[in-house]
Structure formats: C-alpha cells, structure tokens
Motif scaffolding. Structure first.
Motif, PDB file in Angstrom:
ATOM      1  N   LEU A  64      -2.966  85.870 -31.064  1.00 48.02           N
ATOM      2  CA  LEU A  64      -3.025  86.897 -32.024  1.00 48.02           C
ATOM      3  C   LEU A  64      -4.423  87.763 -32.458  1.00 48.02           C
ATOM      4  O   LEU A  64      -4.574  88.616 -32.525  1.00 48.02           O
ATOM      5  CB  LEU A  64      -2.627  86.018 -33.165  1.00 48.02           C
ATOM      6  CG  LEU A  64      -1.185  85.320 -33.009  1.00 48.02           C
ATOM      7  CD1 LEU A  64      -0.669  85.043 -34.394  1.00 48.02           C
ATOM      8  CD2 LEU A  64      -0.266  87.137 -33.156  1.00 48.02           C
ATOM      9  N   ARG A  65      -5.630  86.339 -32.656  1.00 40.89           N
ATOM     10  CA  ARG A  65      -6.494  86.969 -32.307  1.00 40.89           C
ATOM     11  C   ARG A  65      -6.977  87.936 -31.111  1.00 40.89           C
ATOM     12  O   ARG A  65      -7.765  88.957 -31.574  1.00 40.89           O
ATOM     13  CB  ARG A  65      -8.272  85.750 -32.559  1.00 40.89           C
ATOM     14  CG  ARG A  65      -7.511  84.847 -33.808  1.00 40.89           C
ATOM     15  CD  ARG A  65      -8.141  85.174 -35.354  1.00 40.89           C
ATOM     16  NE  ARG A  65      -9.772  85.759 -34.531  1.00 40.89           N
ATOM     17  CZ  ARG A  65     -10.513  85.192 -34.995  1.00 40.89           C
ATOM     18  NH1 ARG A  65     -10.826  83.728 -35.218  1.00 40.89           N
ATOM     19  NH2 ARG A  65     -12.255  86.099 -34.816  1.00 40.89           N
ATOM     20  N   GLY A  66      -6.943  88.134 -30.139  1.00 39.73           N
ATOM     21  CA  GLY A  66      -7.461  88.509 -28.891  1.00 39.73           C
ATOM     22  C   GLY A  66      -6.559  89.379 -29.133  1.00 39.73           C
ATOM     23  O   GLY A  66      -7.138  91.489 -28.428  1.00 39.73           O
ATOM     24  N   ALA A  67      -5.582  89.983 -29.464  1.00 42.17           N
ATOM     25  CA  ALA A  67      -4.265  91.406 -30.197  1.00 42.17           C
ATOM     26  C   ALA A  67      -5.296  92.154 -30.982  1.00 42.17           C
ATOM     27  O   ALA A  67      -4.440  92.981 -31.061  1.00 42.17           O
ATOM     28  CB  ALA A  67      -2.939  91.266 -30.154  1.00 42.17           C
ATOM     29  N   GLY A  68      -6.083  91.430 -32.218  1.00 45.24           N
ATOM     30  CA  GLY A  68      -6.292  92.407 -32.632  1.00 45.24           C
ATOM     31  C   GLY A  68      -6.689  91.857 -34.514  1.00 45.24           C
ATOM     32  O   GLY A  68      -6.980  93.120 -34.790  1.00 45.24           O
ATOM     33  N   ALA A  69      -5.904  90.787 -34.280  1.00 50.04           N
ATOM     34  CA  ALA A  69      -6.130  90.402 -35.845  1.00 50.04           C
ATOM     35  C   ALA A  69      -7.645  89.670 -36.538  1.00 50.04           C
ATOM     36  O   ALA A  69      -7.702  89.262 -35.447  1.00 50.04           O
ATOM     37  CB  ALA A  69      -4.623  88.941 -35.348  1.00 50.04           C
ATOM     38  N   GLU A  70      -7.655  90.631 -37.290  1.00 49.81           N
ATOM     39  CA  GLU A  70      -8.696  89.687 -37.660  1.00 49.81           C
ATOM     40  C   GLU A  70      -9.252  88.223 -38.412  1.00 49.81           C
ATOM     41  O   GLU A  70     -10.224  87.317 -37.647  1.00 49.81           O
ATOM     42  CB  GLU A  70      -9.511  90.674 -38.827  1.00 49.81           C
ATOM     43  CG  GLU A  70     -10.040  91.345 -37.975  1.00 49.81           C
ATOM     44  CD  GLU A  70     -10.652  92.417 -39.712  1.00 49.81           C
ATOM     45  OE1 GLU A  70     -11.331  91.799 -40.847  1.00 49.81           O
ATOM     46  OE2 GLU A  70     -10.715  93.020 -39.452  1.00 49.81           O
TER      47      GLU A  70
END
Length: 131
Positions: free
Chosen positions: A113-119
């Motif tokens: 999720l972080r890699g997909a753009g979630a800060e």
C-alpha cells in the motif's frame, strides 16, 4: 623560604542544585494538578460495553486470507490507494485487519500500500476495556 602546599578548595556538590530543581518542579506540578478542574461528580460517562463494532465506511478491510475489501467489494492495492485519495483522509489509508491475519502478511500488505502511493497506513483496531 619554605614552600607551602596550596590549601585544597572544597568543591560544592553539583547534585544539590539538581535536587532543588526537581523538588521545585514537584511542588509546581502538585499545585497545578490541584488547580485543574475535576469532573463533575454528577456526570456518568458513556458506556461502550455493548457497542456493536463495524468498520468505518471508507476503510480498506484486510481479510485473513490476504484479500483487500472496500465497501464490500474485492479491490487491488492500487484501487484501495486511489479510493483513499478521494476520501477525507487524503493519502492516509485506514486499514482494518482481521485478527487472524499473520503479521508477515499484514506487513507485506502495508508495504504494498505504501509502495502504491499511500503516505501512511493507519491500522484501525478494537480497544478492549475490562470493567
């Protein structure tokens, strides 16, 4: 002319000043705590013992098998991040995980999720209060 030894000066103990400061802080916080308003004795706080828990509507749910759900539908990691961007939290994604999810699966999903753009990924949990 005989040489005399210089008199030895006694050094003051530096911990005495520290003890005095700590004591003054203790007195200050005791007085400040006594001046703080207390709860009215007639007020009874809300009881949440029988509250039915459910996930907030704009959170992504991680099931025990590792699948992601949003609003009752299976979603990909990218879809979950895009949906969180449209919500009130912006790039902060709320994640409700089943308690049976292995920690390794949970951490890998958070990384995805972080890699997909979630800060940031906020893990929503249940608070257990014993009475």
């Amino acid at each position: 002319m005989p040489l005399t030894k210089p008199s030895r000066r006694t050094q003051s103990e530096p911990t005495i000043a520290l003890i005095n400061i700590v004591f003054l802080m203790l007195v200050f916080f005791m007085i400040a705590g006594a001046l703080a308003p207390t709860l009215d004795e007639d007020i009874r706080l809300i009881s949440t013992a029988e509250l039915e828990g459910r996930a907030p509507p704009d959170t992504t749910v991680l099931r025990a098998d590792g699948t992601l759900f949003l609003r009752g539908e299976v979603v990909t990691v990218q879809q979950a991040v895009e949906a969180s961007m449209l919500g009130p939290n912006g790039a902060d994604l709320r994640l409700v995980a089943d308690r049976e999810v292995p920690a390794k699966t949970l951490m890998s999903r958070v990384a995805e999720l972080r890699g997909a753009g979630a800060e940031s990924v906020w893990l929503v949990t249940e608070r257990g209060l014993e009475q």
